[in-house]
Write a protein that holds these residues in place. Structure first.
Motif, PDB file in Angstrom:
ATOM      1  N   LEU A   1       0.935  -1.216   0.111  1.00  0.00           N
ATOM      2  CA  LEU A   1      -0.010   0.184  -0.033  1.00  0.00           C
ATOM      3  C   LEU A   1       1.016   0.996   0.103  1.00  0.00           C
ATOM      4  CD1 LEU A   1      -2.699  -1.186   2.337  1.00  0.00           C
ATOM      5  CD2 LEU A   1      -3.152  -0.863   0.046  1.00  0.00           C
ATOM      6  N   ALA A   2       2.056   1.258   0.810  1.00  0.00           N
ATOM      7  CA  ALA A   2       2.759   2.518   0.571  1.00  0.00           C
ATOM      8  C   ALA A   2       3.372   2.577  -0.638  1.00  0.00           C
ATOM      9  CB  ALA A   2       4.016   2.181   1.853  1.00  0.00           C
ATOM     10  N   MET A   3       3.721   1.379  -1.311  1.00  0.00           N
ATOM     11  CA  MET A   3       4.425   1.557  -2.774  1.00  0.00           C
ATOM     12  C   MET A   3       3.410   2.215  -3.606  1.00  0.00           C
ATOM     13  SD  MET A   3       5.953  -1.321  -5.170  1.00  0.00           S
ATOM     14  CE  MET A   3       4.496  -2.124  -5.414  1.00  0.00           C
ATOM     15  N   ALA A   4       2.141   1.807  -3.522  1.00  0.00           N
ATOM     16  CA  ALA A   4       0.947   2.067  -4.348  1.00  0.00           C
ATOM     17  C   ALA A   4       0.730   3.683  -4.099  1.00  0.00           C
ATOM     18  CB  ALA A   4      -0.328   1.272  -4.150  1.00  0.00           C
TER      19      ALA A   4
ATOM     20  N   CYS B   1       2.919   5.786  -3.078  1.00  0.00           N
ATOM     21  CA  CYS B   1       4.045   6.576  -3.871  1.00  0.00           C
ATOM     22  C   CYS B   1       3.818   6.628  -5.388  1.00  0.00           C
ATOM     23  CB  CYS B   1       5.375   6.184  -3.592  1.00  0.00           C
ATOM     24  SG  CYS B   1       5.870   6.181  -1.703  1.00  0.00           S
ATOM     25  N   VAL B   2       3.596   5.530  -5.822  1.00  0.00           N
ATOM     26  CA  VAL B   2       3.179   5.661  -7.275  1.00  0.00           C
ATOM     27  C   VAL B   2       2.157   6.428  -7.757  1.00  0.00           C
ATOM     28  CG1 VAL B   2       2.608   4.000  -9.362  1.00  0.00           C
ATOM     29  CG2 VAL B   2       4.411   3.263  -7.718  1.00  0.00           C
ATOM     30  N   TRP B   3       0.967   6.340  -7.012  1.00  0.00           N
ATOM     31  CA  TRP B   3      -0.032   7.299  -7.267  1.00  0.00           C
ATOM     32  C   TRP B   3       0.357   8.867  -7.088  1.00  0.00           C
ATOM     33  CZ3 TRP B   3      -2.734  10.948  -3.950  1.00  0.00           C
ATOM     34  CH2 TRP B   3      -3.992  11.372  -4.522  1.00  0.00           C
ATOM     35  N   LEU B   4       1.152   8.917  -6.121  1.00  0.00           N
ATOM     36  CA  LEU B   4       1.325  10.645  -5.880  1.00  0.00           C
ATOM     37  C   LEU B   4       2.651  10.872  -7.035  1.00  0.00           C
ATOM     38  CD1 LEU B   4       2.514  10.555  -2.174  1.00  0.00           C
ATOM     39  CD2 LEU B   4       0.750  11.896  -3.064  1.00  0.00           C
ATOM     40  N   LEU B   5       3.196  10.060  -7.686  1.00  0.00           N
ATOM     41  CA  LEU B   5       4.128  10.306  -8.681  1.00  0.00           C
ATOM     42  C   LEU B   5       3.456  10.563 -10.006  1.00  0.00           C
ATOM     43  CD1 LEU B   5       7.154   8.151  -8.001  1.00  0.00           C
ATOM     44  CD2 LEU B   5       7.205  10.793  -7.889  1.00  0.00           C
ATOM     45  N   ASN B   6       2.313   9.819 -10.189  1.00  0.00           N
ATOM     46  CA  ASN B   6       1.723   9.669 -11.511  1.00  0.00           C
ATOM     47  C   ASN B   6       0.509  10.759 -11.643  1.00  0.00           C
ATOM     48  OD1 ASN B   6       2.778   7.566 -12.669  1.00  0.00           O
ATOM     49  ND2 ASN B   6       1.389   6.015 -11.883  1.00  0.00           N
ATOM     50  N   THR B   7       0.135  11.133 -10.405  1.00  0.00           N
ATOM     51  CA  THR B   7      -1.014  12.385 -10.511  1.00  0.00           C
ATOM     52  C   THR B   7      -0.468  13.646 -10.027  1.00  0.00           C
ATOM     53  OG1 THR B   7      -1.321  12.010  -7.993  1.00  0.00           O
ATOM     54  CG2 THR B   7      -2.657  10.455  -9.534  1.00  0.00           C
ATOM     55  N   HIS B   8       0.606  13.783  -9.910  1.00  0.00           N
ATOM     56  CA  HIS B   8       1.319  14.964  -9.756  1.00  0.00           C
ATOM     57  C   HIS B   8       0.344  15.842  -8.548  1.00  0.00           C
ATOM     58  CE1 HIS B   8       4.169  14.454 -12.848  1.00  0.00           C
ATOM     59  NE2 HIS B   8       3.167  13.961 -13.644  1.00  0.00           N
TER      60      HIS B   8
ATOM     61  N   LEU C   1       6.537  16.937  -2.523  1.00  0.00           N
ATOM     62  CA  LEU C   1       6.358  15.447  -2.980  1.00  0.00           C
ATOM     63  C   LEU C   1       7.553  14.633  -2.457  1.00  0.00           C
ATOM     64  CD1 LEU C   1       4.881  13.428  -4.749  1.00  0.00           C
ATOM     65  CD2 LEU C   1       6.366  14.255  -6.619  1.00  0.00           C
ATOM     66  N   LEU C   2       8.809  15.114  -2.711  1.00  0.00           N
ATOM     67  CA  LEU C   2       9.956  14.582  -2.116  1.00  0.00           C
ATOM     68  C   LEU C   2       9.904  14.200  -0.800  1.00  0.00           C
ATOM     69  CD1 LEU C   2      12.810  13.530  -2.972  1.00  0.00           C
ATOM     70  CD2 LEU C   2      13.605  15.651  -2.285  1.00  0.00           C
ATOM     71  N   ILE C   3       9.482  15.176  -0.022  1.00  0.00           N
ATOM     72  CA  ILE C   3       9.440  15.090   1.417  1.00  0.00           C
ATOM     73  C   ILE C   3       8.392  14.080   1.883  1.00  0.00           C
ATOM     74  CG2 ILE C   3       8.762  16.176   3.927  1.00  0.00           C
ATOM     75  CD1 ILE C   3      10.219  18.543   2.555  1.00  0.00           C
ATOM     76  N   LEU C   4       7.435  14.106   1.006  1.00  0.00           N
ATOM     77  CA  LEU C   4       6.374  13.002   1.822  1.00  0.00           C
ATOM     78  C   LEU C   4       6.458  11.568   1.206  1.00  0.00           C
ATOM     79  CD1 LEU C   4       3.449  12.628   2.403  1.00  0.00           C
ATOM     80  CD2 LEU C   4       2.508  12.995   0.201  1.00  0.00           C
ATOM     81  N   ILE C   5       7.244  11.602   0.011  1.00  0.00           N
ATOM     82  CA  ILE C   5       7.755   9.957  -0.338  1.00  0.00           C
ATOM     83  C   ILE C   5       8.872   9.756   0.659  1.00  0.00           C
ATOM     84  CG2 ILE C   5       8.987   8.789  -2.297  1.00  0.00           C
ATOM     85  CD1 ILE C   5       7.252  10.312  -4.183  1.00  0.00           C
ATOM     86  N   LEU C   6       9.649  10.437   0.999  1.00  0.00           N
ATOM     87  CA  LEU C   6      10.796  10.270   1.892  1.00  0.00           C
ATOM     88  C   LEU C   6      10.043   9.852   3.434  1.00  0.00           C
ATOM     89  CD1 LEU C   6      13.591   9.999   2.531  1.00  0.00           C
ATOM     90  CD2 LEU C   6      13.552  12.378   3.367  1.00  0.00           C
ATOM     91  N   ALA C   7       9.267  10.499   3.616  1.00  0.00           N
ATOM     92  CA  ALA C   7       8.342  10.090   4.799  1.00  0.00           C
ATOM     93  C   ALA C   7       7.900   8.756   4.784  1.00  0.00           C
ATOM     94  CB  ALA C   7       7.455  11.005   5.430  1.00  0.00           C
ATOM     95  N   ILE C   8       7.195   8.598   3.585  1.00  0.00           N
ATOM     96  CA  ILE C   8       6.684   6.984   3.457  1.00  0.00           C
ATOM     97  C   ILE C   8       7.551   5.926   3.433  1.00  0.00           C
ATOM     98  CG2 ILE C   8       5.370   5.565   1.846  1.00  0.00           C
ATOM     99  CD1 ILE C   8       3.675   8.357   1.059  1.00  0.00           C
ATOM    100  N   ALA C   9       8.943   6.485   2.884  1.00  0.00           N
ATOM    101  CA  ALA C   9       9.875   5.352   2.724  1.00  0.00           C
ATOM    102  C   ALA C   9      10.452   5.182   4.261  1.00  0.00           C
ATOM    103  CB  ALA C   9      10.992   5.812   2.081  1.00  0.00           C
ATOM    104  N   LEU C  10      10.772   6.167   5.024  1.00  0.00           N
ATOM    105  CA  LEU C  10      11.183   5.953   6.502  1.00  0.00           C
ATOM    106  C   LEU C  10      10.190   5.282   7.212  1.00  0.00           C
ATOM    107  CD1 LEU C  10      12.662   9.476   7.026  1.00  0.00           C
ATOM    108  CD2 LEU C  10      13.663   7.200   6.597  1.00  0.00           C
ATOM    109  N   ILE C  11       9.044   5.354   7.213  1.00  0.00           N
ATOM    110  CA  ILE C  11       7.900   4.587   7.924  1.00  0.00           C
ATOM    111  C   ILE C  11       7.917   3.182   7.555  1.00  0.00           C
ATOM    112  CG2 ILE C  11       5.446   4.239   8.123  1.00  0.00           C
ATOM    113  CD1 ILE C  11       5.168   7.081   7.935  1.00  0.00           C
TER     114      ILE C  11
END
Length: 115
Positions: free
Chosen positions: A31-34, A36-43, A50-60
Motif C-alpha cells: 500500500l505504501a508503494m502504491a 508513492c506511485v499514485w503520488l508520482l503519477n497524479t502530480h 512531493l519529495l518530503i512526502l515520499i521520503l516520509a513514507i519510505a522511512l515509515i
C-alpha cells in the motif's frame, strides 16, 4: 549419562515469527508503494513537498520492516541485534552521504555548464 535435547522451535527468537504478521507487513508495504506511485503519477504535489512526502513514507516502511522482520527492540533476546543496527547506521549514513557528495562534485567538475 543423560543428554538434554533442545528443541529449536522453543527458542525465543523463533517464537516471535508468525505468518499473519509477515502478511500484514507485506500488505502495508504494498500500500505504501502504491501510494508513492499514485503520488508520482497524479502530480498531486509538486517539487520539494512531493519529495518530503515520499521520503516520509519510505522511512515509515523502513521502520516497520526493522520492527516486523528483524524484531529489533530492547527485549533481552534481541538487544544485540538492535545494538548492531545502532552502530551500523552511522556508517551507512556516512557512506551514502560521502558517495552522494562525490558524485555531485564530479558532476559539477565534468558536466558542461556545471549546473
Amino acid at each position: 549419562m543423560s543428554h538434554s535435547h533442545f528443541n529449536p522451535i522453543e527458542h525465543p527468537e523463533v517464537q516471535v515469527a508468525n505468518g499473519a504478521g509477515y502478511l500484514f507487513v507485506f500488505i502495508l508495504e504494498y500500500l505504501a508503494m502504491a501510494a508513492c506511485v499514485w503520488l508520482l503519477n497524479t502530480h498531486w504535489l509538486n517539487g520539494p513537498a512531493l519529495l518530503i512526502l515520499i521520503l516520509a513514507i519510505a522511512l515509515i516502511v523502513i521502520a516497520v520492516q526493522l520492527y516486523a522482520f528483524f524484531k529489533l527492540n530492547l527485549s533481552e533476546h534481541r538487544i544485540w541485534h538492535t545494538v548492531s543496527l545502532v552502530l551500523t547506521l552511522p556508517l551507512l549514513v556516512i557512506t551514502i552521504g560521502l558517495t552522494t557528495m562525490m558524485f555531485i562534485t564530479l558532476m559539477h567538475r565534468t558536466m558542461i555548464g556545471g549546473t
